[in-house]
Design an enzyme around this catalytic site. Structure first.
Site, mmCIF file in Angstrom:
data_model
loop_
_atom_site.group_PDB
_atom_site.id
_atom_site.type_symbol
_atom_site.label_atom_id
_atom_site.label_comp_id
_atom_site.label_asym_id
_atom_site.label_seq_id
_atom_site.Cartn_x
_atom_site.Cartn_y
_atom_site.Cartn_z
ATOM 1 N N CYS A 41 38.992 46.345 46.562
ATOM 2 C CA CYS A 41 37.557 46.226 45.918
ATOM 3 C C CYS A 41 37.052 44.856 46.304
ATOM 4 O O CYS A 41 36.551 44.588 47.570
ATOM 5 C CB CYS A 41 37.640 46.378 44.360
ATOM 6 S SG CYS A 41 36.103 46.513 44.051
ATOM 7 N N ASN B 80 46.603 43.775 40.013
ATOM 8 C CA ASN B 80 45.714 44.944 40.364
ATOM 9 C C ASN B 80 46.561 45.625 41.829
ATOM 10 O O ASN B 80 46.252 44.818 42.754
ATOM 11 C CB ASN B 80 44.334 44.565 40.584
ATOM 12 C CG ASN B 80 43.335 45.645 40.734
ATOM 13 O OD1 ASN B 80 43.570 46.743 41.284
ATOM 14 N ND2 ASN B 80 42.145 45.420 40.539
ATOM 15 N N GLU C 178 38.305 41.359 34.627
ATOM 16 C CA GLU C 178 39.600 41.431 35.674
ATOM 17 C C GLU C 178 40.481 40.266 35.452
ATOM 18 O O GLU C 178 41.385 40.292 35.783
ATOM 19 C CB GLU C 178 39.015 41.822 36.956
ATOM 20 C CG GLU C 178 38.842 43.330 37.323
ATOM 21 C CD GLU C 178 38.967 43.454 38.753
ATOM 22 O OE1 GLU C 178 40.013 43.243 39.442
ATOM 23 O OE2 GLU C 178 37.982 43.569 39.411
ATOM 24 N N LYS D 85 46.112 42.540 44.447
ATOM 25 C CA LYS D 85 44.939 42.118 44.861
ATOM 26 C C LYS D 85 44.932 40.431 44.848
ATOM 27 O O LYS D 85 45.283 39.790 43.874
ATOM 28 C CB LYS D 85 44.028 42.627 43.860
ATOM 29 C CG LYS D 85 42.517 42.260 43.976
ATOM 30 C CD LYS D 85 41.574 43.237 42.808
ATOM 31 C CE LYS D 85 40.115 42.898 43.119
ATOM 32 N NZ LYS D 85 39.195 43.890 42.255
ATOM 33 N N GLU E 160 40.996 51.945 43.975
ATOM 34 C CA GLU E 160 41.613 50.875 43.084
ATOM 35 C C GLU E 160 41.544 51.577 41.686
ATOM 36 O O GLU E 160 40.952 52.441 41.087
ATOM 37 C CB GLU E 160 40.388 49.968 42.958
ATOM 38 C CG GLU E 160 40.942 48.767 42.189
ATOM 39 C CD GLU E 160 39.685 47.929 41.803
ATOM 40 O OE1 GLU E 160 38.640 48.183 41.862
ATOM 41 O OE2 GLU E 160 39.935 46.560 41.844
ATOM 42 N N ASN F 160 36.169 49.914 42.689
ATOM 43 C CA ASN F 160 35.359 50.347 41.460
ATOM 44 C C ASN F 160 34.209 49.253 41.306
ATOM 45 O O ASN F 160 34.301 47.872 41.176
ATOM 46 C CB ASN F 160 36.170 50.032 40.196
ATOM 47 C CG ASN F 160 37.176 51.263 39.908
ATOM 48 O OD1 ASN F 160 37.115 52.123 39.280
ATOM 49 N ND2 ASN F 160 38.278 50.995 40.616
#
Ligand code: CDV
Length: 312
Positions: free
Chosen positions: A172, A110, A146, A127, A50, A197
């Site tokens: 993730c 993302n 995020e 994502k 990611e 991450n």
């Protein structure tokens, strides 16, 4: 005579830390070195983590969301990432790459892009499960913003016919949710690529810190087994700008077993031969969805908000 098994040699290209001021071209050169290394081992598909082109920038608050614009890609490939696509074509090796996407409409995702062995784009995944917070929380030793810098995708978890099988992607935090795997499992997925991450320190409940490695493998191994699919989980690990992140990248078989695992917290390529036909061993027996799965009997799962009130 039995058909030849569908073998795919896959690699997880784990990354060590990326410094805040590390130029994009230097990062791309690290990725290119790993692509070349994988190619010498006959790998056909490399999975990168990611946000593989930059430091994990959502750990820093900016007043304006645009304050981190330098970390986003407005085109893929762009001038700095084009060499990766050229390498893919020249070496005959595909890749999945996570990056921050800024669309012409100003949307921020993302994102992971999947590229075939001829350098063509197969698919883009954005994502769905965005963790963390969207406001400044300076009490934390570092932030996880995020939810400030990315919006949730409503495009779900599509699968694609590529690399000789049925493949899909997740990113993730998605890996912790059973729906991620099941959505793709219901579409017959045989390989799920996941970059992550994951800071070791989880500020809302530090009691989970010691379990980060366990939870990482727990959810991916369960997702693989319960859906009869290969899973590649690949980290950006190590100490990045003072934040220690989990490594332990792994390639997981449809049995749920880890068949390859990273040993370091830095740049490292791990390889496995994935027999995509092994998926059928699970999809056609214990987890034969058509025969055994009974969603119509799971009475309350259809609740609108996805939350079931307990009896009073
Ligand atoms: N990048 C992530 O999605 N990280 C989350 C952390 C914040 C919990 C994860 O699920 O690993």
């Amino acid at each position: 005579m039995a058909d030849t098994p569908r073998m795919l040699r896959i690699a997880a290209a784990q990354l060590g830390p990326i410094a805040k001021d590390e130029p994009r071209t230097d990062v791309v050169n690290r990725l290119r070195a790993m692509l070349a290394d994988a190619a010498t081992h006959g790998v056909e598909l490399v999975v990168f983590p990611e946000l593989a082109l930059t430091t994990f920038f959502p750990r820093w608050f900016t007043e304006e969301v645009s304050g981190h614009d330098q970390y986003y890609e407005t085109a893929m490939p762009g001038p700095e990432t084009q060499p990766l696509f050229d390498d893919a074509k020249n070496l005959g090796i595909g890749f999945a790459l996570g990056y921050a996407e800024l669309t012409p409409e100003g949307e921020r995702f993302n994102t992971t892009i999947l590229v075939e062995r001829d350098g063509s784009v197969v698919a883009k995944y954005r994502k769905v499960h965005i963790p963390g917070h969207d406001g400044d929380e300076p009490w934390r030793p570092f932030q996880h913003l995020e939810r400030r810098y990315f919006q949730e995708s409503d495009e779900g978890f599509p699968v694609h016919r590529a690399f000789g099988g049925i493949v899909g992607m997740a990113t993730c935090n998605d890996r912790r949710w059973p729906e991620t795997y099941r959505e793709m499992g219901l579409q017959g997925v045989e390989l799920i690529m996941i970059g992550y991450n994951t800071p070791i320190h989880y500020a809302p409940d530090p009691g989970q810190n010691a379990l980060q490695g366990f939870h990482n493998h727990l959810c991916m191994q369960a997702g693989a087994y319960q859906n009869g699919t290969w899973v590649v989980g690949v980290a950006k690990g190590g100490n990045e700008e003072g934040v220690e992140s989990l490594a332990q990248s792994a390639i997981i078989a449809p049995s749920g077993q880890i068949v390859a695992q990273a040993m370091t917290t830095g740049d490292e390529v791990i390889v496995a031969d994935a027999n995509l036909d092994w998926c059928a061993n699970y999809k056609e027996t214990l987890f034969n969805f058509a025969t055994y799965r009974r969603p119509e009997l799971y009475q309350r799962i259809g609740s609108q908000k996805g939350v079931i009130e307990p009896p009073t």
